[in-house]
Scaffold this motif. Structure first.
Motif, PDB file in Angstrom:
ATOM      1  N   ASP A 172      32.539  42.616  45.388  1.00 54.19           N
ATOM      2  CA  ASP A 172      32.506  43.358  44.127  1.00 54.19           C
ATOM      3  C   ASP A 172      33.891  43.496  43.520  1.00 54.19           C
ATOM      4  O   ASP A 172      34.047  43.499  42.287  1.00 54.19           O
ATOM      5  CB  ASP A 172      31.916  44.751  44.343  1.00 54.19           C
ATOM      6  CG  ASP A 172      30.408  44.696  44.567  1.00 54.19           C
ATOM      7  OD1 ASP A 172      29.801  43.663  44.182  1.00 54.19           O
ATOM      8  OD2 ASP A 172      29.828  45.644  45.124  1.00 54.19           O
ATOM      9  N   GLU A 173      34.908  43.649  44.378  1.00 51.37           N
ATOM     10  CA  GLU A 173      36.262  43.819  43.861  1.00 51.37           C
ATOM     11  C   GLU A 173      36.742  42.588  43.097  1.00 51.37           C
ATOM     12  O   GLU A 173      37.562  42.684  42.178  1.00 51.37           O
ATOM     13  CB  GLU A 173      37.237  44.119  45.000  1.00 51.37           C
ATOM     14  CG  GLU A 173      37.065  45.472  45.667  1.00 51.37           C
ATOM     15  CD  GLU A 173      35.906  45.469  46.644  1.00 51.37           C
ATOM     16  OE1 GLU A 173      35.386  44.356  46.943  1.00 51.37           O
ATOM     17  OE2 GLU A 173      35.493  46.559  47.095  1.00 51.37           O
ATOM     18  N   PRO A 201      34.172  40.109  38.070  1.00 56.53           N
ATOM     19  CA  PRO A 201      34.333  40.750  36.758  1.00 56.53           C
ATOM     20  C   PRO A 201      33.016  41.342  36.259  1.00 56.53           C
ATOM     21  O   PRO A 201      31.940  40.826  36.576  1.00 56.53           O
ATOM     22  CB  PRO A 201      34.814  39.619  35.864  1.00 56.53           C
ATOM     23  CG  PRO A 201      34.308  38.378  36.510  1.00 56.53           C
ATOM     24  CD  PRO A 201      34.287  38.626  37.987  1.00 56.53           C
ATOM     25  N   THR A 228      31.331  44.966  29.852  1.00 55.75           N
ATOM     26  CA  THR A 228      30.745  46.239  29.399  1.00 55.75           C
ATOM     27  C   THR A 228      30.441  46.242  27.904  1.00 55.75           C
ATOM     28  O   THR A 228      29.689  47.084  27.433  1.00 55.75           O
ATOM     29  CB  THR A 228      31.705  47.401  29.697  1.00 55.75           C
ATOM     30  OG1 THR A 228      32.957  47.170  29.052  1.00 55.75           O
ATOM     31  CG2 THR A 228      31.922  47.541  31.195  1.00 55.75           C
ATOM     32  N   THR A 275      34.954  43.319  26.291  1.00 49.87           N
ATOM     33  CA  THR A 275      35.602  44.343  27.116  1.00 49.87           C
ATOM     34  C   THR A 275      34.899  44.453  28.446  1.00 49.87           C
ATOM     35  O   THR A 275      33.707  44.150  28.585  1.00 49.87           O
ATOM     36  CB  THR A 275      35.569  45.703  26.394  1.00 49.87           C
ATOM     37  OG1 THR A 275      34.211  46.049  26.119  1.00 49.87           O
ATOM     38  CG2 THR A 275      36.346  45.647  25.097  1.00 49.87           C
ATOM     39  N   GLY A 276      35.651  44.891  29.491  1.00 48.56           N
ATOM     40  CA  GLY A 276      35.098  45.039  30.817  1.00 48.56           C
ATOM     41  C   GLY A 276      36.199  45.271  31.807  1.00 48.56           C
ATOM     42  O   GLY A 276      37.317  45.645  31.442  1.00 48.56           O
ATOM     43  N   THR A 277      35.927  45.014  33.085  1.00 50.90           N
ATOM     44  CA  THR A 277      36.917  45.230  34.140  1.00 50.90           C
ATOM     45  C   THR A 277      36.949  44.018  35.049  1.00 50.90           C
ATOM     46  O   THR A 277      35.998  43.217  35.108  1.00 50.90           O
ATOM     47  CB  THR A 277      36.552  46.452  34.976  1.00 50.90           C
ATOM     48  OG1 THR A 277      35.263  46.254  35.594  1.00 50.90           O
ATOM     49  CG2 THR A 277      36.506  47.711  34.126  1.00 50.90           C
ATOM     50  N   GLY A 278      38.062  43.876  35.779  1.00 52.95           N
ATOM     51  CA  GLY A 278      38.228  42.828  36.777  1.00 52.95           C
ATOM     52  C   GLY A 278      38.512  41.473  36.188  1.00 52.95           C
ATOM     53  O   GLY A 278      38.336  40.455  36.858  1.00 52.95           O
ATOM     54  N   PHE A 279      38.974  41.462  34.920  1.00 54.10           N
ATOM     55  CA  PHE A 279      39.265  40.178  34.313  1.00 54.10           C
ATOM     56  C   PHE A 279      40.555  39.618  34.888  1.00 54.10           C
ATOM     57  O   PHE A 279      41.528  40.348  35.111  1.00 54.10           O
ATOM     58  CB  PHE A 279      39.389  40.313  32.800  1.00 54.10           C
ATOM     59  CG  PHE A 279      38.091  40.620  32.082  1.00 54.10           C
ATOM     60  CD1 PHE A 279      36.882  40.661  32.787  1.00 54.10           C
ATOM     61  CD2 PHE A 279      38.065  40.871  30.716  1.00 54.10           C
ATOM     62  CE1 PHE A 279      35.699  40.950  32.136  1.00 54.10           C
ATOM     63  CE2 PHE A 279      36.870  41.154  30.066  1.00 54.10           C
ATOM     64  CZ  PHE A 279      35.696  41.204  30.763  1.00 54.10           C
ATOM     65  N   SER A 280      40.621  38.336  35.048  1.00 53.88           N
ATOM     66  CA  SER A 280      41.831  37.678  35.535  1.00 53.88           C
ATOM     67  C   SER A 280      42.712  37.312  34.357  1.00 53.88           C
ATOM     68  O   SER A 280      42.227  37.110  33.242  1.00 53.88           O
ATOM     69  CB  SER A 280      41.474  36.417  36.323  1.00 53.88           C
ATOM     70  OG  SER A 280      42.637  35.709  36.643  1.00 53.88           O
ATOM     71  N   THR A 323      43.661  40.586  28.929  1.00 54.54           N
ATOM     72  CA  THR A 323      44.374  41.703  29.576  1.00 54.54           C
ATOM     73  C   THR A 323      43.495  42.280  30.650  1.00 54.54           C
ATOM     74  O   THR A 323      42.277  42.100  30.656  1.00 54.54           O
ATOM     75  CB  THR A 323      44.733  42.786  28.558  1.00 54.54           C
ATOM     76  OG1 THR A 323      43.531  43.343  28.027  1.00 54.54           O
ATOM     77  CG2 THR A 323      45.590  42.257  27.436  1.00 54.54           C
TER      78      THR A 323
END
Length: 586
Positions: free
Chosen positions: A537-538, A541, A544, A562-567, A586
């Motif tokens: 999970d970590e 990506p 959202t 937009t979201g999280t965990g993007f490289s 980012t």
């Protein structure tokens, strides 16, 4: 101890006949004589010596020997002296059958015959072989037995094609029948070994001669008579296709059926017909020319057989029943049994004892045959499988080490996939066995071939719709009746599934962890080393939001995801089939 150079004494018998018939009626008062299984036709009590002699010389059971007859009359009646012109020895007494209570017949032996011992005669089921030379080879004994199995017909029935005979076929040439109609049948002949089964056309002008060429039409002016032997149930008519000249001289073609009467029996009969006389009654004219000749099954549809088909100038006989009396049948014709083959080997011991080992192969699983006997010798001891015969110092013993095996009978059960097909006859047809097996759950469709005989049933079963290896069938043969029954099921070929062009999925192997797969042009590549991975999970990506929800490449819409965990690297964005240019990550 077989004697040689023994002086011959001819057998002499006397037949005395007295009848109280009126002198003008004695010509119509009859009796019959028989020797062995052969019987004369009716003989008048007033018969001359030549008539009696001719009747006895027609008996196949006396042939190849003959008799000579003299006659004397006195107040007690007529006395016939029968001298057997034979060197085979003692003949059994002739049997008689009278047709009138006013007729008294007696048979007595005047002189007992004595053999010169140059030959011996085998007999099977009351039918004798031709004389066999003492010390004959095994092949000579075998030939005598083989000839015993064919039907012998009187000479007048067996003819050859020529000026007076347009067509003759006895179907004995297995390489050429010239029939082109019906099925050649072995071991069932009116004469010889063979006949023709269900021959709808007895003759066609297109039939081929053995010498080559076709027969062509038959002029009934020259060859009006049809004769043939037959067995089975025939319709009481003969069909003809022919041409003729009518009263005005015009040539006409016609077909018709001639009514006649056939014996309705499963034994051989003989028939002669005047075809031209029958046609002249219904078709007034001349120059009748036969093109085709037909027989028909009766309403039962049962098989029938024909033999010695003759089309000629005159009838082969004026007495059809006399032909049957003169004909010598094979030993087991009335029971439907026949012999497929003989094998005879000869052995001679140091003690001057000659032994013939005779192996008999019955046809169609026939069994329960009587013991062979020796004619013209005295039987001194006998049982079902052994008999002894003597003549002077000579002794012959007939033993039977093995009886013909009877065919199997009863039923068997087949089990497979936990289900059973029960009560299957050992004589079951391949169609019925297929139906029974396909009724077992999980069997699918199968093909069944019958590979066996009545003594050794055997079937081959092939799965058609259920590929792959199958369990071995189990058979319960406890209800099968026979000698030393042993039912065996064997796997001849293990089932499988043939795949043409195997894809990569067929080469997957079981792994504990998820595997990375790499395809090049749709072809899976081989993993060298460790290609497993675990989901994290970590490192995954999450999206959202996407803004705006509408736009196009042509308007230069700037899409923000937009979201999280993007490289920070290697971002690849697709909207449908359109690739976006990444401005910033980012």
């Amino acid at each position: 101890m077989w004697p040689s150079r023994v002086p011959v004494v001819k057998e002499v018998q006397n037949i005395s006949i007295s009848s109280h018939c009126a002198s003008h009626l004695c010509g119509s008062t009859f009796f019959k004589l028989s020797y062995g299984h052969a019987q004369t036709g009716p003989i008048p009590v007033s018969a001359s010596a030549s008539e009696m002699e001719a009747a006895l010389n027609n008996l196949w059971s006396i042939k190849p020997d003959t008799v000579q007859v003299t006659k004397q009359e006195d107040g007690q009646g007529s006395h016939y002296t029968i001298t057997f012109n034979s060197d085979r020895g003692d003949f059994a007494a002739l049997h008689f059958e009278g047709f009138s209570s006013n007729t008294n017949i007696s048979v007595s032996e005047v002189t007992k015959g004595q053999s010169n011992m140059a030959t011996f005669t085998l007999s099977w089921a009351g039918v004798p072989t031709a004389p066999i030379a003492f010390n004959a080879t095994g092949s000579e004994v075998q030939s005598a037995l083989e000839n015993l199995m064919k039907a012998d017909c009187p000479a007048e029935v067996l003819t050859t094609q020529g000026t007076n005979v347009k067509y003759f076929n006895d179907f004995e040439n297995s390489e050429f029948t010239g029939a082109q109609s019906g099925t050649p049948e072995s071991h069932s002949g009116f004469c010889g070994f063979r006949s023709l089964k269900n021959a709808d056309a007895l003759f066609r002008e297109t039939f081929t001669k053995e010498s080559g060429g076709q027969y062509g039409p038959v002029s009934l002016n020259q060859h009006p008579v049809l004769c043939f032997g037959y067995k089975g149930l025939l319709r009481d008519e003969v069909g003809l296709k022919f041409t003729y000249s009518d009263s005005s001289g015009q040539t006409r073609a016609a077909t018709t059926q001639i009514s006649t009467l056939f014996n309705k029996e499963d034994k051989w009969s003989y028939k002669c017909m005047d075809l031209q006389s029958a046609l002249q009654t219904a078709f007034i004219g001349s120059r009748y020319s036969l093109q085709q000749l037909y027989l028909y099954k009766d309403n039962s549809g049962a098989d029938y057989y024909v033999d010695v088909v003759y089309i000629g100038k005159t009838p082969t006989t004026m007495n059809e029943n006399a032909v049957l009396l003169k004909r010598r049948p094979p030993p087991f014709e009335s029971s439907g049994k026949s012999i497929k083959a003989f094998s005879v080997t000869k052995q001679r011991s140091a003690a001057s004892e000659i032994t013939y080992n005779i192996v008999v192969t019955p046809l169609d699983c026939a069994f329960d045959f009587p013991l062979m006997e020796i004619s013209f010798m005295q039987m001194t001891n006998s049982s079902e499988d052994r008999a002894e015969f003597v003549n002077r110092a000579a002794a012959v013993t007939v033993t039977r080490p093995h009886r013909a095996t009877p065919p199997l009978s009863g039923t068997f059960d087949v089990e497979i996939y936990g289900s059973r097909a029960e009560g299957l006859s050992v004589n079951i047809s391949k169609e019925d066995l297929k139906y029974a097996l396909e009724g077992i759950s999980g069997m699918g469709q199968v093909n069944v071939e019958d590979l066996g005989t009545c003594r050794l049933p055997s079937w081959s079963v092939t799965w058609l719709t259920k590929p792959g290896a199958q369990p071995l069938m189990k058979v319960d043969d406890s209800s099968v009746v026979g000698n030393n029954v042993n039912f065996v099921v064997q796997e001849k070929a293990k089932g499988g599934l043939l795949i043409r062009g195997m894809t990569g999925d067929f080469f997957r192997v079981w792994e504990e962890k998820t595997q990375v797969e790499v395809y090049i042009n749709g072809i899976p590549s081989n993993c060298s080393g460790n290609c497993s991975f675990q989901w994290s999970d970590e490192k995954t990506p999450f999206v959202t939001g996407i803004s705006p929800s509408q736009g196009s490449s042509g308007l230069g819409t700037l899409l923000t995801i937009t979201g999280t965990g993007f490289s920070m690297e290697n971002a690849s964005i697709m909207v449908g089939n359109s690739r976006c240019v990444t401005e910033e990550v980012t």
